[in-house]
Design an enzyme around this catalytic site. Structure first.
Site, PDB file in Angstrom:
ATOM      1  N   LYS A   2      -2.121  -1.552  -3.945  1.00 18.37           N
ATOM      2  CA  LYS A   2      -2.978  -0.370  -3.934  1.00 18.37           C
ATOM      3  C   LYS A   2      -2.159   0.894  -3.958  1.00 18.37           C
ATOM      4  O   LYS A   2      -1.169   0.966  -3.238  1.00 18.37           O
ATOM      5  CB  LYS A   2      -3.803  -0.451  -2.645  1.00 18.37           C
ATOM      6  CG  LYS A   2      -4.527   0.772  -2.229  1.00 18.37           C
ATOM      7  CD  LYS A   2      -5.138   0.529  -0.880  1.00 18.37           C
ATOM      8  CE  LYS A   2      -5.909   1.747  -0.471  1.00 18.37           C
ATOM      9  NZ  LYS A   2      -6.454   1.637   0.840  1.00 18.37           N
TER      10      LYS A   2
ATOM     11  N   LYS B 229       0.860  -1.179   0.000  1.00 16.78           N
ATOM     12  CA  LYS B 229       0.000   0.000   0.000  1.00 16.78           C
ATOM     13  C   LYS B 229       0.895   1.227   0.000  1.00 16.78           C
ATOM     14  O   LYS B 229       1.658   1.468   0.935  1.00 16.78           O
ATOM     15  CB  LYS B 229      -0.901  -0.006   1.233  1.00 16.78           C
ATOM     16  CG  LYS B 229      -1.761   1.228   1.344  1.00 16.78           C
ATOM     17  CD  LYS B 229      -2.766   1.114   2.464  1.00 16.78           C
ATOM     18  CE  LYS B 229      -3.599   2.369   2.592  1.00 16.78           C
ATOM     19  NZ  LYS B 229      -4.607   2.249   3.659  1.00 16.78           N
TER      20      LYS B 229
HETATM   21  C1  PBG Z   1      -7.628   3.182   5.677  1.00 12.72           C
HETATM   22  C2  PBG Z   1      -7.831   3.021   4.228  1.00 12.72           C
HETATM   23  C3  PBG Z   1      -7.615   3.995   3.230  1.00 12.72           C
HETATM   24  C4  PBG Z   1      -8.080   3.437   2.034  1.00 12.72           C
HETATM   25  C5  PBG Z   1      -8.520   2.149   2.324  1.00 12.72           C
HETATM   26  N1  PBG Z   1      -8.342   1.908   3.668  1.00 12.72           N
HETATM   27  C6  PBG Z   1      -7.137   5.398   3.309  1.00 12.72           C
HETATM   28  C7  PBG Z   1      -5.798   5.697   3.802  1.00 12.72           C
HETATM   29  O1  PBG Z   1      -4.932   4.850   3.977  1.00 12.72           O
HETATM   30  O2  PBG Z   1      -5.589   6.885   4.093  1.00 12.72           O
HETATM   31  C8  PBG Z   1      -8.120   4.156   0.708  1.00 12.72           C
HETATM   32  C9  PBG Z   1      -9.104   3.633  -0.278  1.00 12.72           C
HETATM   33  C10 PBG Z   1      -9.456   4.574  -1.381  1.00 12.72           C
HETATM   34  O3  PBG Z   1      -8.845   5.633  -1.573  1.00 12.72           O
HETATM   35  O4  PBG Z   1     -10.396   4.229  -2.116  1.00 12.72           O
HETATM   36  N2  PBG Z   1      -6.489   2.679   6.229  1.00 12.72           N
END
Ligand code: PBG
Length: 324
Positions: free
Chosen positions: A247, A194
């Site tokens: 992601k 991520k």
């Molecule tokens: C929370 C989380 C996030 C997303 C999924 N889970 C946001 C972040 O890490 O700030 C983002 C998903 C999206 O942008 O569609 N941990």
């Protein structure tokens, strides 16, 4: 002329016959945003055509998803400000919105495969994914809370917990907690790679979960690195992940592709909020065709090697695939 490649592109029929990549309705996991209340359906400002719903309305929505052949959803909840604190206490409330939602959805829609987000940000007064000490997100203490959170979702009946926090060692902690408590059949979809991406903006808007100070670069990955993604993924596999997630999707197709070459676990890609929002905004200005951009972006993710896709377009693509 030795080779005429255009023969295989001559007609729609021939192109379909030789197509290497196809999307199926069952490839998709639908993200759902749940809020407290009754009969609430609020459009999210930066995600046009996407909504926050109260649990009753979410159950109706799942009925619609089922009718389109969609089989999986991932839940995110919006926690009221007065329940937020540094340790994300509300995340462990057995009667919290997430836990109640999991129980009710499983009761009414037992065939739906249910995933739940595991991270503290929606519950954190600092908007960070873990506990904050001296302006730093502390790793090991956060893992303990994340494991308890996963257990609490497991008790409520979730099929897969989906840790999205990027703490080190959390997959092992969560797996151990699940095993010790006899949740042998609860899976872990790990957000392994991520990235610290700007494309999460609209999601943070949806849940009011933007970091109150600083950014998430000390735990989410540096956008410049690919080897780092492979290290993270290998470690999560060792620690007991069942599905690997990368992601965002579109800007990281190289990572998806590389992992797909050797990883024997299912690979999931998250087409994140900013990716959806960009397509929506450009289509709104009639600068691109929304349906074609949706299809092209999703096919690219599948072609890169992801077999499972989390997308805000899931419902639209399901309608398209059902010829609706
Ligand atoms: C929370 C989380 C996030 C997303 C999924 N889970 C946001 C972040 O890490 O700030 C983002 C998903 C999206 O942008 O569609 N941990």
């Amino acid at each position: 002329m030795e080779k005429r490649f255009r023969i295989l592109r001559k007609s729609h029929g021939i192109r379909s016959l030789v197509a290497e990549t196809d999307l199926k309705v069952t490839d998709f996991i639908v993200p759902l945003f749940i809020v407290e209340g009754n009969q609430v359906v609020e459009e999210i400002n930066s995600l046009p055509g996407y909504y926050r719903r109260s649990l009753d309305k979410t159950l109706d929505e799942i009925n619609e998803l089922k009718n389109l052949g969609l089989i999986a959803v991932i839940l995110f909840v919006k926690c009221p400000d007065n329940l937020k604190d540094n340790k994300g206490k509300e995340a462990l409330n057995e009667d919290g919105l997430m836990q109640r939602s999991i129980r009710k959805i499983k009761e009414l829609h037992p065939q739906i495969t249910l995933f739940s987000d595991i991270a503290l940000d929606p519950y954190s007064s600092f908007g960070h994914d873990g506990i904050v000490r001296d302006k730093e997100v502390v790793n090991d203490e956060t893992n303990i809370i994340l494991s308890k959170m996963a257990l609490s979702h497991a008790r409520a009946g979730v099929d897969f917990v989906a840790p999205s926090d990027m703490m080190d060692g959390r997959i092992q902690c969560i797996r151990q907690a699940l095993e010790l408590n006899s949740f042998h059949n609860v899976g872990i979809l790990s957000y392994s790679a991520k990235y610290a991406s700007c494309f999460y903006g609209p999601f943070r808007d949806a849940l009011d979960s933007s970091p109150g100070f600083g950014d998430k670069k000390s735990y989410q990955m540096d956008i410049r690195n690919k080897k780092e993604a492979l290290k993270e993924i290998n470690k999560d596999i060792e620690e007991g992940a069942d599905i690997i997630l990368i992601k965002p999707a579109m800007a990281y197709l190289d990572v998806i592709n590389e992992v797909a070459r050797y990883c024997t676990l299912p690979i999931c890609a998250y087409q994140v909020s900013g990716e959806y929002a960009m397509i929506k905004a450009a289509a709104d200005k009639q600068w691109i065709n929304e349906k074609e951009a949706m299809l092209e972006s999703l096919i690219a993710i599948k072609r890169a090697g992801a077999g499972i896709i989390i997308s805000y377009f899931s419902k639209d693509i399901a309608k398209h695939l059902n010829n609706l």
